[in-house]
Each structure stands twice: as C-alpha cells, then as structure tokens.
Design an enzyme around this catalytic site. Structure first.
Site, PDB file in Angstrom:
ATOM      1  N   ASP A  23      48.796 -33.761  -2.413  1.00 21.32           N
ATOM      2  CA  ASP A  23      48.560 -34.709  -1.337  1.00 21.32           C
ATOM      3  C   ASP A  23      49.094 -34.173  -0.007  1.00 21.32           C
ATOM      4  OD1 ASP A  23      47.559 -37.025  -0.366  1.00 21.32           O
ATOM      5  OD2 ASP A  23      48.949 -38.366  -1.384  1.00 21.32           O
TER       6      ASP A  23
ATOM      7  N   CYS B 259      31.544 -51.872 -17.632  1.00 20.99           N
ATOM      8  CA  CYS B 259      32.744 -52.568 -17.143  1.00 20.99           C
ATOM      9  C   CYS B 259      32.760 -52.614 -15.610  1.00 20.99           C
ATOM     10  CB  CYS B 259      33.979 -51.832 -17.659  1.00 20.99           C
ATOM     11  SG  CYS B 259      35.543 -52.452 -17.016  1.00 20.99           S
TER      12      CYS B 259
ATOM     13  N   CYS C 188      39.847 -56.859  -7.543  1.00 19.28           N
ATOM     14  CA  CYS C 188      40.431 -56.401  -6.272  1.00 19.28           C
ATOM     15  C   CYS C 188      40.647 -57.584  -5.313  1.00 19.28           C
ATOM     16  CB  CYS C 188      39.528 -55.350  -5.624  1.00 19.28           C
ATOM     17  SG  CYS C 188      40.148 -54.878  -3.993  1.00 19.28           S
TER      18      CYS C 188
ATOM     19  N   ASP D 120      48.503 -51.994  -7.349  1.00 21.55           N
ATOM     20  CA  ASP D 120      48.105 -51.398  -8.633  1.00 21.55           C
ATOM     21  C   ASP D 120      47.063 -52.238  -9.361  1.00 21.55           C
ATOM     22  OD1 ASP D 120      49.848 -49.204  -8.496  1.00 21.55           O
ATOM     23  OD2 ASP D 120      51.510 -50.342  -9.344  1.00 21.55           O
TER      24      ASP D 120
ATOM     25  N   SER E 240      46.606 -50.987  -0.450  1.00 22.19           N
ATOM     26  CA  SER E 240      47.399 -49.762  -0.396  1.00 22.19           C
ATOM     27  C   SER E 240      47.354 -49.194   1.033  1.00 22.19           C
ATOM     28  CB  SER E 240      46.830 -48.761  -1.399  1.00 22.19           C
ATOM     29  OG  SER E 240      47.587 -47.601  -1.399  1.00 22.19           O
TER      30      SER E 240
ATOM     31  N   ARG F  44      38.110 -28.140   3.364  1.00 24.32           N
ATOM     32  CA  ARG F  44      37.729 -28.989   2.231  1.00 24.32           C
ATOM     33  C   ARG F  44      36.556 -28.376   1.462  1.00 24.32           C
ATOM     34  NH1 ARG F  44      39.582 -34.031   1.627  1.00 24.32           N
ATOM     35  NH2 ARG F  44      40.893 -34.756   3.308  1.00 24.32           N
TER      36      ARG F  44
ATOM     37  N   LEU G  91      48.232 -36.392  -8.920  1.00 25.01           N
ATOM     38  CA  LEU G  91      47.588 -35.086  -9.061  1.00 25.01           C
ATOM     39  C   LEU G  91      48.255 -34.042  -8.170  1.00 25.01           C
ATOM     40  CD1 LEU G  91      43.872 -36.296  -8.914  1.00 25.01           C
ATOM     41  CD2 LEU G  91      45.151 -35.613 -10.959  1.00 25.01           C
TER      42      LEU G  91
ATOM     43  N   THR H 158      35.935 -39.983 -12.936  1.00 26.08           N
ATOM     44  CA  THR H 158      36.189 -40.847 -11.789  1.00 26.08           C
ATOM     45  C   THR H 158      35.758 -42.268 -12.139  1.00 26.08           C
ATOM     46  OG1 THR H 158      35.868 -39.003 -10.312  1.00 26.08           O
ATOM     47  CG2 THR H 158      35.684 -41.193  -9.336  1.00 26.08           C
TER      48      THR H 158
ATOM     49  N   CYS I 135      43.790 -52.742  -9.442  1.00 28.33           N
ATOM     50  CA  CYS I 135      42.571 -52.204 -10.063  1.00 28.33           C
ATOM     51  C   CYS I 135      42.915 -51.319 -11.251  1.00 28.33           C
ATOM     52  CB  CYS I 135      41.688 -51.480  -9.049  1.00 28.33           C
ATOM     53  SG  CYS I 135      42.524 -50.234  -8.055  1.00 28.33           S
TER      54      CYS I 135
END
Ligand code: B12
Ligand code: SF4
Ligand code: SF4
Length: 386
Positions: free
Chosen positions: A171, A228, A235, A279, A253, A81, A206, A189, A281
C-alpha cells in the site's frame, strides 16, 4: 528380496546436495519461507503480466465517474501502474503475499460490536500495529533469505546469476495490489471489490516483493461469489453501487479515514458508531466463516481499541491521541478528524444527558468543522431524548 522402501528426503539430499531441479522447486522453497515468516500465502507473477494494462481501462472509468473523492493519488503515476517494472529497475517477478490480520485475542471475538451502540468500532485491521511496517519488514527478511540461496540456483534458468535486486511494498506505491494478487492465485475479487478465498475469507492485507529472479507465473483461482449479493445489500451507505463497483467517496472507510473536513450529512446516520474504517461488507460474507486468526502479535488490539466507549475516546487530549496511536494506522486520520468521527458516533448513540454535556464541552475549541459535527450530534441526541 530387494528393499523397495524409497529413501527419505534427508538421505536423498545427502546423495544430491543441490535439490533444486527447476524453477518450481525455487518457488516451493520461497513459499515455505514466506509461510514461516507469518504470511498466509504467496503467489508469483511477472512484472509484464497483462493484468496491469487490462486494469487501466477500469481505473480510467472509475476516475471518470468521479468516485474517488479526495483520493487524488489515484490520478497519478498511471505509467507505473501499467508497467510496474518501472518501479524497480531490473525487477522481473512480483511475489504477492497476503497476511491474515484477525487478532488471536484471548477475549471473545467482537463480531457483534455493531450492536453495541455506545462503543467505538474501529476496523479490525487497525486495532494493533500499522500493517504497512509489519508487512514490509517481513518482506525484506524474505528477500534476504532468498539472496542467501542464489548460489544454489545458478544452474537454473531463473536469472540467479544476475545482480540481485529487490524491493518490498505494501500500500505504498501506485500498484494494482488486489488485481495482481488475484492474477497470482491468492483468491478471487469479490463483489465488494476485495480479494477473498475459500480457505480464509478476506480479512487479510496484501503486499509485494519485487525481485530480479525470473520465475514462472501462477494461475488465478475460480471465483465463488455465485448469486450472493450479501455485501452489496448490507453496505450501510450503499457504496457498492453494483457488483465489483465501489463508489469510494460513499464508503465509510473513505469517509472516516481518508476524507478531510466536513462529512456530508446524508452519510452521518449510516456511519453509526464506525469511527475508523468499516468491516461490514466483510463481516456478512459467508466465506469469512473460514477466516483465520493471525499468528502475528502486531495485530493484537492496543489500548483496548477493540472495546472502548465512544465517550472514553472523546475525552482523549491531543497528546493522549498521539501517544496511543503511535505506530497505529489511526494516526493517519489526525486528531480533529478522529474527534469528528466520534462526534458522529455519539450523535448516533442512544440519548443520555452525559452525551450532551460531553459534546458541549468541546464546542468552540477546535474549529468550525468539528463544531458543525458537534451541533449535528447534539440535535440528533435531543431528537431521541423525547
Ligand atoms: C484506494 C483504496 C481504498 C479506497 C477505495 C477502495 C476500492 N475498492 O477502490 C477506500 C478508502 C474506500 C478503501 C477502503 C478499504 N480498503 Co482499501 N485500498 C485502496 C488502494 C490504495 C487502491 C485500490 C484501487 O486501486 N482502487 C481503484 C479502483 C478502480 O479499483 P477497484 O475497485 O479494484 O476497481 C476495479 C474493479 O472494479 C474492476 N472490475 C470492474 N468490474 C469487474 C468485474 C469483475 C468480475 C472483476 C474481477 C473486476 C471488475 O475494475 C476496476 C478497475 O481496476 C488499495 C492498495 C493498492 N495499492 O492497491 C487498498 C486495499 C484495496 N484496501 C484494503 C482494505 C483492507 C480496505 C478496507 C477493508 C479497510 C477497512 N476495513 O476499512 C476497506 C474496504 C472497502 C471496500 N469494500 O473495498 C486492502 C484489501 C485487501 C483485500 N483482502 O483485498 C488493500 C489491497 C490494501 C492492502 N495492501 O492490503 N480502500
Ligand atoms: S467498507 Fe463498509 S461502507 Fe465501505 S463498502 Fe464495505 S460495507 Fe460499505
Ligand atoms: S458477500 Fe457474497 S457477493 Fe460479497 S464477496 Fe462475499 S460471497 Fe461474494
């Protein structure tokens, strides 16, 4: 009087057969090819970019806080990583790509389906073919196109004269995919921890193409979350415990896809009828007004998975489950966990006698974990009966 009209580009090419003057021309050409292959955008960063080591402390803090439930793979391969070049020997650059996945269905968009309590909600990325395969096969095609161009790039300082090495990922490896896409300028982000941008919101996945070409880094874009907090407030399980901080083991999720076994009762009502992923958020995010529909047919919903009743899916035998989830990300959760999620959804649906009968029909058939969720669902149904 001389003609001052500039030559058109085809005339220019015939005068100058190699139109690549610098690394930026190479990047522009690669970007054009990526868009032609159905990617929505791409950006470039080096395998030694500081973003990788910078992310390590955040990851360690997240692990130390114990927010990762059964995601034990997050504890492993920290050397890779921090140094993604270790994943592909000889790689110099990572092309970060994003792919829009909202389906371009001829049916009305199902944004309202949280208000259809007898329907099973499946996260939008998971209604069609598994994106991992779609993504990696197109990244491979991109690499093959690049390889054909190497002879034309030999005169540039981009490492084109060295043996060509490439490898696609999505992924599928210990890679900080979202932070690297952020560093490569594909978006910022958001407070929900996903990447988003002004042109197309966040409904994209991605992927990365590692390759041996040496190309200059792109730059990040400015963040536009401002004051915001809509994603944090909406959530259902309060999994976003603060801006940019996700308690993954509370996220629907995670609970419906990754978590094996009993789902803590404290989350069951909040899960509602979300039976695979969530989905919310993203749906609430104002930037998703600009979300683009995907040009890729693979994301079209299969087997009516955007419009199925909880009770219909509950009737699926294991064989039907395996047939209908062939090549779909839903396979990942397994038949019993899928039924577990459906039991929670049915428990949360408005009361009907048919719901009770359907729930009872599976009692004692597939083990204690499922039975425990069925009993909970029956109790919830009966509470609403009076
Ligand atoms: C593990 C994982 C999950 C876990 C945990 C999610 C998470 N946010 O960590 C679970 C199962 C919950 C999950 C859910 C989902 N996931 Co997921 N997931 C991953 C995975 C495999 C790793 C993510 C990771 O490294 N998490 C570890 C933590 C430590 O990372 P982090 O949240 O980024 O934490 C950092 C920030 O908090 C940061 N930070 C702290 N303070 C601040 C302040 C600022 C200003 C900033 C910028 C950052 C920052 O520091 C931390 C350390 O790095 C990636 C694929 C990959 N290989 O990267 C996909 C990935 C992130 N998931 C993806 C998707 C689509 C989803 C879902 C939308 C699926 C769905 N519809 O159900 C949900 C969304 C939930 C959410 N709100 O994030 C996509 C996201 C695409 C995008 N647009 O960003 C990815 C990239 C997969 C892909 N290849 O496309 N996922
Ligand atoms: S995906 Fe759903 S549960 Fe997870 S953080 Fe977003 S809104 Fe919360
Ligand atoms: S809902 Fe608001 S805070 Fe959350 S990601 Fe979107 S703009 Fe940022």
């Amino acid at each position: 009087m001389p003609d001052s009209t500039p030559p058109d580009s085809s005339a220019f090419r015939s005068l100058n057969p190699n139109p690549f003057n610098d690394a930026q021309d190479v990047k522009n050409w690669i970007r054009e090819q990526a868009l032609a292959l159905g990617f929505a955008d791409c950006g470039f960063i080096g395998v030694n970019h500081p973003v990788f080591s910078q992310q390590m402390q955040g990851l360690r803090d997240w692990l130390a806080a114990g927010h990762y439930g059964q995601l034990n793979f997050m504890e492993l391969n920290h050397d890779k990583r921090a140094n993604p070049g270790l994943l592909v020997e000889g790689s110099r650059t990572i092309i970060s790509v994003r792919m829009d996945y909202l389906e371009a269905t001829p049916k009305p968009r199902r944004i309202e389906d949280n208000h259809r309590p007898n329907h099973a909600i499946i996260a939008r990325y998971a209604r069609g073919r598994d994106y991992h395969k779609t993504m990696r096969s197109r990244l491979k095609q991109l690499a093959q196109k690049i390889e054909t161009m190497l002879p034309q790039w030999q005169h540039l300082d981009v490492n084109a004269d060295q043996p060509f090495v490439f490898r696609p990922f999505s992924d599928s490896a210990p890679i900080f995919e979202r932070p690297l896409a952020d560093a490569a300028g594909l978006g910022w982000t958001g407070k929900h921890t996903l990447l988003l941008n002004k042109q197309s919101g966040s409904f994209f996945v991605l992927g990365e193409l590692f390759l041996s070409l040496a190309l200059p880094d792109d730059s990040p874009v400015t963040a536009h979350c401002g004051s915001c907090t809509a994603c944090i407030d909406i959530c259902p399980t309060k999994a976003i415990i603060g801006p940019y901080k996700l308690k993954a083991d509370a996220c629907i999720s995670y609970l419906t896809i990754e978590h094996d076994g009993v789902i803590d009762e404290k989350y069951r009502r909040a899960i509602g009828n979300r039976v695979f992923g969530c989905d919310d958020c993203q749906l609430i995010c104002p930037w998703n007004r600009y979300a683009k529909l995907s040009p890729i047919d693979d994301f079209l919903a299969r087997h009516n998975l955007d419009d199925s009743l909880l009770i219909e899916l509950w009737q699926w035998s294991e064989q039907i489950f395996l047939d209908k989830t062939q090549g779909s990300p839903i396979r990942r959760t397994g038949y019993v966990n899928f039924l577990r999620n459906l039991a929670i959804g049915i428990g949360n649906a408005p009361y009907t006698a048919d719901n009770i009968t359907a729930l009872e029909s599976r009692l004692g058939t597939l083990g204690d974990v499922l039975d425990e969720h069925i009993r909970w669902a029956i109790t919830e149904q009966l509470t609403k009966a009076n």
